[in-house]
Design a protein around this motif. Sequence first.
Motif, PDB file in Angstrom:
ATOM      1  N   LYS A 178     -14.299  -9.544 -29.240  1.00  0.00           N
ATOM      2  CA  LYS A 178     -13.748 -10.099 -30.475  1.00  0.00           C
ATOM      3  C   LYS A 178     -14.655 -11.157 -31.096  1.00  0.00           C
ATOM      4  CE  LYS A 178      -8.858  -9.311 -29.367  1.00  0.00           C
ATOM      5  NZ  LYS A 178      -7.557  -9.945 -29.057  1.00  0.00           N
ATOM      6  N   ALA A 179     -15.506 -11.755 -30.298  1.00  0.00           N
ATOM      7  CA  ALA A 179     -16.380 -12.823 -30.806  1.00  0.00           C
ATOM      8  C   ALA A 179     -17.620 -12.295 -31.518  1.00  0.00           C
ATOM      9  CB  ALA A 179     -16.804 -13.733 -29.656  1.00  0.00           C
ATOM     10  N   ASN A 180     -17.840 -10.991 -31.498  1.00  0.00           N
ATOM     11  CA  ASN A 180     -19.027 -10.435 -32.163  1.00  0.00           C
ATOM     12  C   ASN A 180     -18.949 -10.621 -33.678  1.00  0.00           C
ATOM     13  OD1 ASN A 180     -20.183  -9.557 -29.766  1.00  0.00           O
ATOM     14  ND2 ASN A 180     -19.170  -7.569 -29.848  1.00  0.00           N
ATOM     15  N   ASP A 181     -20.092 -10.831 -34.281  1.00  0.00           N
ATOM     16  CA  ASP A 181     -20.175 -11.056 -35.719  1.00  0.00           C
ATOM     17  C   ASP A 181     -19.829  -9.761 -36.473  1.00  0.00           C
ATOM     18  OD1 ASP A 181     -20.702 -11.857 -38.259  1.00  0.00           O
ATOM     19  OD2 ASP A 181     -22.812 -12.370 -37.921  1.00  0.00           O
ATOM     20  N   PRO A 182     -18.775  -9.754 -37.303  1.00  0.00           N
ATOM     21  CA  PRO A 182     -18.408  -8.527 -38.031  1.00  0.00           C
ATOM     22  C   PRO A 182     -19.517  -8.011 -38.943  1.00  0.00           C
ATOM     23  CG  PRO A 182     -16.641 -10.160 -38.141  1.00  0.00           C
ATOM     24  CD  PRO A 182     -17.833 -10.849 -37.558  1.00  0.00           C
ATOM     25  N   THR A 183     -20.305  -8.909 -39.526  1.00  0.00           N
ATOM     26  CA  THR A 183     -21.381  -8.452 -40.408  1.00  0.00           C
ATOM     27  C   THR A 183     -22.444  -7.677 -39.632  1.00  0.00           C
ATOM     28  OG1 THR A 183     -22.528 -10.570 -40.134  1.00  0.00           O
ATOM     29  CG2 THR A 183     -21.006 -10.366 -41.987  1.00  0.00           C
ATOM     30  N   LEU A 185     -21.827  -5.852 -36.953  1.00  0.00           N
ATOM     31  CA  LEU A 185     -21.241  -4.543 -36.666  1.00  0.00           C
ATOM     32  C   LEU A 185     -21.275  -3.655 -37.904  1.00  0.00           C
ATOM     33  CD1 LEU A 185     -18.168  -5.643 -34.500  1.00  0.00           C
ATOM     34  CD2 LEU A 185     -20.517  -5.166 -33.788  1.00  0.00           C
ATOM     35  N   GLU A 186     -20.993  -4.249 -39.062  1.00  0.00           N
ATOM     36  CA  GLU A 186     -21.047  -3.474 -40.304  1.00  0.00           C
ATOM     37  C   GLU A 186     -22.468  -3.002 -40.588  1.00  0.00           C
ATOM     38  OE1 GLU A 186     -18.770  -2.311 -42.323  1.00  0.00           O
ATOM     39  OE2 GLU A 186     -17.172  -3.117 -41.050  1.00  0.00           O
ATOM     40  N   ALA A 187     -23.442  -3.834 -40.282  1.00  0.00           N
ATOM     41  CA  ALA A 187     -24.836  -3.428 -40.477  1.00  0.00           C
ATOM     42  C   ALA A 187     -25.194  -2.261 -39.560  1.00  0.00           C
ATOM     43  CB  ALA A 187     -25.760  -4.612 -40.215  1.00  0.00           C
ATOM     44  N   ALA A 188     -24.692  -2.292 -38.321  1.00  0.00           N
ATOM     45  CA  ALA A 188     -24.959  -1.190 -37.398  1.00  0.00           C
ATOM     46  C   ALA A 188     -24.335   0.107 -37.899  1.00  0.00           C
ATOM     47  CB  ALA A 188     -24.436  -1.534 -36.012  1.00  0.00           C
ATOM     48  N   ARG A 189     -23.125  -0.001 -38.424  1.00  0.00           N
ATOM     49  CA  ARG A 189     -22.481   1.200 -38.977  1.00  0.00           C
ATOM     50  C   ARG A 189     -23.216   1.666 -40.237  1.00  0.00           C
ATOM     51  NH1 ARG A 189     -17.832  -2.228 -38.226  1.00  0.00           N
ATOM     52  NH2 ARG A 189     -16.827  -1.801 -36.211  1.00  0.00           N
ATOM     53  N   GLY A 190     -23.736   0.708 -41.001  1.00  0.00           N
ATOM     54  CA  GLY A 190     -24.413   1.051 -42.239  1.00  0.00           C
ATOM     55  C   GLY A 190     -25.695   1.822 -42.040  1.00  0.00           C
ATOM     56  N   ILE A 191     -26.350   1.656 -40.896  1.00  0.00           N
ATOM     57  CA  ILE A 191     -27.584   2.397 -40.648  1.00  0.00           C
ATOM     58  C   ILE A 191     -27.311   3.750 -39.986  1.00  0.00           C
ATOM     59  CG2 ILE A 191     -28.962   0.305 -40.485  1.00  0.00           C
ATOM     60  CD1 ILE A 191     -28.936   0.602 -37.459  1.00  0.00           C
ATOM     61  N   GLY A 192     -26.008   4.103 -39.896  1.00  0.00           N
ATOM     62  CA  GLY A 192     -25.659   5.435 -39.414  1.00  0.00           C
ATOM     63  C   GLY A 192     -25.303   5.537 -37.953  1.00  0.00           C
ATOM     64  N   MET A 193     -25.073   4.424 -37.258  1.00  0.00           N
ATOM     65  CA  MET A 193     -24.704   4.487 -35.850  1.00  0.00           C
ATOM     66  C   MET A 193     -23.265   4.948 -35.711  1.00  0.00           C
ATOM     67  SD  MET A 193     -26.525   1.046 -34.302  1.00  0.00           S
ATOM     68  CE  MET A 193     -26.018   1.461 -32.638  1.00  0.00           C
ATOM     69  N   SER A 194     -23.009   5.761 -34.696  1.00  0.00           N
ATOM     70  CA  SER A 194     -21.660   6.231 -34.417  1.00  0.00           C
ATOM     71  C   SER A 194     -20.835   5.105 -33.798  1.00  0.00           C
ATOM     72  CB  SER A 194     -21.709   7.423 -33.455  1.00  0.00           C
ATOM     73  OG  SER A 194     -22.228   7.011 -32.199  1.00  0.00           O
ATOM     74  N   PRO A 195     -19.494   5.230 -33.795  1.00  0.00           N
ATOM     75  CA  PRO A 195     -18.672   4.195 -33.149  1.00  0.00           C
ATOM     76  C   PRO A 195     -19.059   3.958 -31.693  1.00  0.00           C
ATOM     77  CG  PRO A 195     -17.297   5.615 -34.498  1.00  0.00           C
ATOM     78  CD  PRO A 195     -18.657   6.224 -34.497  1.00  0.00           C
ATOM     79  N   VAL A 202     -24.474  -2.413 -29.414  1.00  0.00           N
ATOM     80  CA  VAL A 202     -24.342  -3.682 -30.126  1.00  0.00           C
ATOM     81  C   VAL A 202     -23.234  -4.546 -29.513  1.00  0.00           C
ATOM     82  CG1 VAL A 202     -23.913  -4.789 -32.351  1.00  0.00           C
ATOM     83  CG2 VAL A 202     -25.161  -2.615 -32.268  1.00  0.00           C
ATOM     84  N   GLU A 203     -22.014  -4.022 -29.470  1.00  0.00           N
ATOM     85  CA  GLU A 203     -20.866  -4.836 -29.058  1.00  0.00           C
ATOM     86  C   GLU A 203     -20.953  -5.260 -27.594  1.00  0.00           C
ATOM     87  OE1 GLU A 203     -16.841  -4.050 -30.810  1.00  0.00           O
ATOM     88  OE2 GLU A 203     -17.720  -2.077 -31.194  1.00  0.00           O
ATOM     89  N   LEU A 204     -21.125  -4.297 -26.696  1.00  0.00           N
ATOM     90  CA  LEU A 204     -21.143  -4.634 -25.269  1.00  0.00           C
ATOM     91  C   LEU A 204     -22.333  -5.516 -24.883  1.00  0.00           C
ATOM     92  CD1 LEU A 204     -19.887  -1.367 -23.536  1.00  0.00           C
ATOM     93  CD2 LEU A 204     -18.735  -3.569 -23.680  1.00  0.00           C
ATOM     94  N   PRO A 205     -23.565  -5.239 -25.357  1.00  0.00           N
ATOM     95  CA  PRO A 205     -24.659  -6.164 -25.003  1.00  0.00           C
ATOM     96  C   PRO A 205     -24.409  -7.598 -25.454  1.00  0.00           C
ATOM     97  CG  PRO A 205     -25.562  -4.097 -25.803  1.00  0.00           C
ATOM     98  CD  PRO A 205     -24.082  -4.031 -26.032  1.00  0.00           C
ATOM     99  N   LEU A 206     -23.812  -7.775 -26.637  1.00  0.00           N
ATOM    100  CA  LEU A 206     -23.529  -9.135 -27.098  1.00  0.00           C
ATOM    101  C   LEU A 206     -22.404  -9.787 -26.293  1.00  0.00           C
ATOM    102  CD1 LEU A 206     -23.744  -8.646 -30.984  1.00  0.00           C
ATOM    103  CD2 LEU A 206     -25.412  -9.747 -29.487  1.00  0.00           C
ATOM    104  N   ALA A 207     -21.502  -8.971 -25.734  1.00  0.00           N
ATOM    105  CA  ALA A 207     -20.377  -9.513 -24.964  1.00  0.00           C
ATOM    106  C   ALA A 207     -20.705  -9.698 -23.490  1.00  0.00           C
ATOM    107  CB  ALA A 207     -19.162  -8.590 -25.110  1.00  0.00           C
ATOM    108  N   VAL A 208     -21.900  -9.288 -23.071  1.00  0.00           N
ATOM    109  CA  VAL A 208     -22.264  -9.349 -21.658  1.00  0.00           C
ATOM    110  C   VAL A 208     -22.109 -10.743 -21.049  1.00  0.00           C
ATOM    111  CG1 VAL A 208     -24.308  -9.288 -20.148  1.00  0.00           C
ATOM    112  CG2 VAL A 208     -23.688  -7.292 -21.483  1.00  0.00           C
ATOM    113  N   PRO A 209     -22.540 -11.834 -21.701  1.00  0.00           N
ATOM    114  CA  PRO A 209     -22.390 -13.150 -21.059  1.00  0.00           C
ATOM    115  C   PRO A 209     -20.948 -13.490 -20.702  1.00  0.00           C
ATOM    116  CG  PRO A 209     -23.907 -13.295 -22.909  1.00  0.00           C
ATOM    117  CD  PRO A 209     -23.310 -11.930 -22.966  1.00  0.00           C
ATOM    118  N   LEU A 210     -20.010 -13.247 -21.609  1.00  0.00           N
ATOM    119  CA  LEU A 210     -18.614 -13.552 -21.309  1.00  0.00           C
ATOM    120  C   LEU A 210     -18.053 -12.616 -20.244  1.00  0.00           C
ATOM    121  CD1 LEU A 210     -16.863 -14.505 -24.680  1.00  0.00           C
ATOM    122  CD2 LEU A 210     -17.080 -15.886 -22.618  1.00  0.00           C
TER     123      LEU A 210
END
Length: 285
Positions: A178-183, A185-195, A202-210
């Motif tokens: 939930k702490a990941n930056d929404p912008t 994530l939107e940029a990742a979707r904008g370049i054509g990445m699947s969910p 993107v999401e899991l690597p950024l959440a790894v420390p917590l």
Amino acid sequence: MSSPEAPGTSRARETSGEPETPGTGESAADAEAPSPAHVRAPARLSWQKLTIVPAMLVLLLLATWLWFQQADLDAVSENALSNGQVSQALWEHIELTAISTFFVLIIAIPLGILLTRRAFRKATPVAVAIANMGQATPAIGLLALLVIWLGIGRKAALIGMIAYAVLPVLSNTMAGLKANDPTMLEAARGIGMSPMGVLTRVELPLAVPLILAGVRTALVLNVGTATLAVFGGGGGLGVLITAGITNQRMPVLVLGSILTVALALLVDWLASLAEVLLRPRGLDL
């Protein structure tokens, strides 16, 4: 009223290496900006992190060994510590901790991911409430209920340990996602990445420390809770502790307690190293 600056003074300052103040020709931004030579990236590992805890463990175990060398062991104490019972109890304790932590990870991390997806967010309060109940219940009471239900054996001890340690990993997984930056994530979707690509790259690597912080907490909890497995027939270092208490033999009790503390410190140290080594490059420590 200040006197005018003598000719050549500015040139003298330049040749002598004396820094100018922002009001004498240098902008405030240039004055406050640090020199690139003095900016250093934070070290990922330091010798303090690598040596302090192991040194403390060595001193603790050495002091315990020296104390046992001069301790007066009677027949009851020798019987409780002979025939490889200490190594067997230690190995059973490690097995209980490793198996329970493995199941905590395969339950809590996928569940935390699901509960942060839009389709499953309504189930979040129920899942978190159940996890809270598992940790809020006293461990010995939860183990007693499981023994009544499943009978004496390792299965009851493992289920109790898993239920007790799910909450830290689950809550930290959800908080990290939930702490990941929404912008971002939107940029990742904008370049054509699947969910799935956004989640895994993107999401899991950024959440790894917590997530790793939650795993570290769960590991230490499992080491402590495993001492209660003896009351359900699960073995572990709790065998030595209960034998020392029931037989009133201090050396047996001290050995079981010291080994439990040393194992908890070692597990916490290894988990702290994993937090540093598995943290994605570029994230601040």
